[in-house]
Design a protein around this motif. Structure first.
Motif, PDB file in Angstrom:
ATOM      1  N   SER A   1       2.608  -2.205  -9.000  1.00 58.32           N
ATOM      2  CA  SER A   1       1.608  -2.562  -8.438  1.00 58.32           C
ATOM      3  C   SER A   1       0.783  -1.315  -7.844  1.00 58.32           C
ATOM      4  O   SER A   1       1.189  -0.314  -7.455  1.00 58.32           O
ATOM      5  CB  SER A   1       1.409  -3.779  -7.532  1.00 58.32           C
ATOM      6  OG  SER A   1       2.212  -3.299  -6.398  1.00 58.32           O
ATOM      7  N   SER A   2      -0.461  -1.470  -7.766  1.00 58.50           N
ATOM      8  CA  SER A   2      -1.535  -0.235  -7.069  1.00 58.50           C
ATOM      9  C   SER A   2      -2.360  -0.955  -6.169  1.00 58.50           C
ATOM     10  O   SER A   2      -3.143  -2.005  -6.785  1.00 58.50           O
ATOM     11  CB  SER A   2      -1.890   0.572  -8.091  1.00 58.50           C
ATOM     12  OG  SER A   2      -2.330   1.639  -7.736  1.00 58.50           O
ATOM     13  N   LEU A   3      -2.882  -0.229  -4.948  1.00 58.90           N
ATOM     14  CA  LEU A   3      -3.789  -0.833  -4.450  1.00 58.90           C
ATOM     15  C   LEU A   3      -5.029   0.225  -4.145  1.00 58.90           C
ATOM     16  O   LEU A   3      -4.717   1.548  -4.117  1.00 58.90           O
ATOM     17  CB  LEU A   3      -3.544  -1.139  -2.759  1.00 58.90           C
ATOM     18  CG  LEU A   3      -4.363  -1.690  -1.874  1.00 58.90           C
ATOM     19  CD1 LEU A   3      -4.450  -2.846  -2.073  1.00 58.90           C
ATOM     20  CD2 LEU A   3      -4.038  -1.231  -0.325  1.00 58.90           C
ATOM     21  N   PHE A   4      -6.372  -0.354  -4.322  1.00 59.21           N
ATOM     22  CA  PHE A   4      -7.427   0.643  -4.236  1.00 59.21           C
ATOM     23  C   PHE A   4      -8.504   0.235  -3.147  1.00 59.21           C
ATOM     24  O   PHE A   4      -8.688  -1.018  -3.197  1.00 59.21           O
ATOM     25  CB  PHE A   4      -8.285   0.881  -5.641  1.00 59.21           C
ATOM     26  CG  PHE A   4      -9.709   1.593  -5.427  1.00 59.21           C
ATOM     27  CD1 PHE A   4      -9.361   3.154  -5.346  1.00 59.21           C
ATOM     28  CD2 PHE A   4     -10.691   0.994  -5.379  1.00 59.21           C
ATOM     29  CE1 PHE A   4     -10.598   3.758  -5.150  1.00 59.21           C
ATOM     30  CE2 PHE A   4     -11.796   1.775  -5.369  1.00 59.21           C
ATOM     31  CZ  PHE A   4     -11.882   3.081  -5.366  1.00 59.21           C
ATOM     32  N   GLU A   5      -8.926   0.911  -2.130  1.00 59.19           N
ATOM     33  CA  GLU A   5      -9.691   0.275  -1.251  1.00 59.19           C
ATOM     34  C   GLU A   5     -10.925   1.299  -0.985  1.00 59.19           C
ATOM     35  O   GLU A   5     -10.954   2.340  -1.381  1.00 59.19           O
ATOM     36  CB  GLU A   5      -9.069   0.438   0.147  1.00 59.19           C
ATOM     37  CG  GLU A   5      -8.516   1.565   0.693  1.00 59.19           C
ATOM     38  CD  GLU A   5      -7.860   1.447   1.853  1.00 59.19           C
ATOM     39  OE1 GLU A   5      -8.348   1.489   2.909  1.00 59.19           O
ATOM     40  OE2 GLU A   5      -6.515   1.085   1.892  1.00 59.19           O
ATOM     41  N   GLN A   6     -11.991   0.628  -0.645  1.00 57.56           N
ATOM     42  CA  GLN A   6     -13.391   1.550  -0.485  1.00 57.56           C
ATOM     43  C   GLN A   6     -14.175   0.727   0.532  1.00 57.56           C
ATOM     44  O   GLN A   6     -14.089  -0.852   0.466  1.00 57.56           O
ATOM     45  CB  GLN A   6     -14.011   1.354  -1.842  1.00 57.56           C
ATOM     46  CG  GLN A   6     -15.430   2.179  -1.646  1.00 57.56           C
ATOM     47  CD  GLN A   6     -15.825   2.469  -3.166  1.00 57.56           C
ATOM     48  OE1 GLN A   6     -14.987   2.485  -4.091  1.00 57.56           O
ATOM     49  NE2 GLN A   6     -17.068   2.727  -3.364  1.00 57.56           N
TER      50      GLN A   6
END
Length: 86
Positions: free
Chosen positions: A69-74
């Motif tokens: 899994s991978s998490l991207f935040e903005q």
């Protein structure tokens, strides 16, 4: 307010046959605890209406069929509604 539209542009570079299996969105990510919006599960282009003006941290977590899994935040800035008057 009006809904804000998001588009998942995630890609996967892995073993043949490995695909993105799940997409989870957190529309008020605190930087530590991921609290997904269940209504947005697995949506590529969800629309979400924020409850008030301000800066909101949005996170997208994608998980592959192999379990990676991978998490991207903005940050998303929501402007206040205008007050019309004359």
């Amino acid at each position: 307010g009006s809904p804000t539209q998001f588009t998942d542009a995630s890609t996967i570079n892995s073993l043949p046959g490995d695909v993105i299996q799940s997409r989870e969105w957190d529309m008020n990510y605190d930087g530590t605890t991921f609290a997904k919006e269940a209504a947005l599960d697995n949506q590529l282009t969800p629309a979400f209406t924020f409850p008030s003006a301000g800066t909101w941290r949005v996170a997208l977590r994608v998980t592959s069929s192999s379990g990676c899994s991978s998490l991207f935040e903005q940050n998303v800035i929501v402007d206040p509604l205008p007050n019309a008057t004359f």
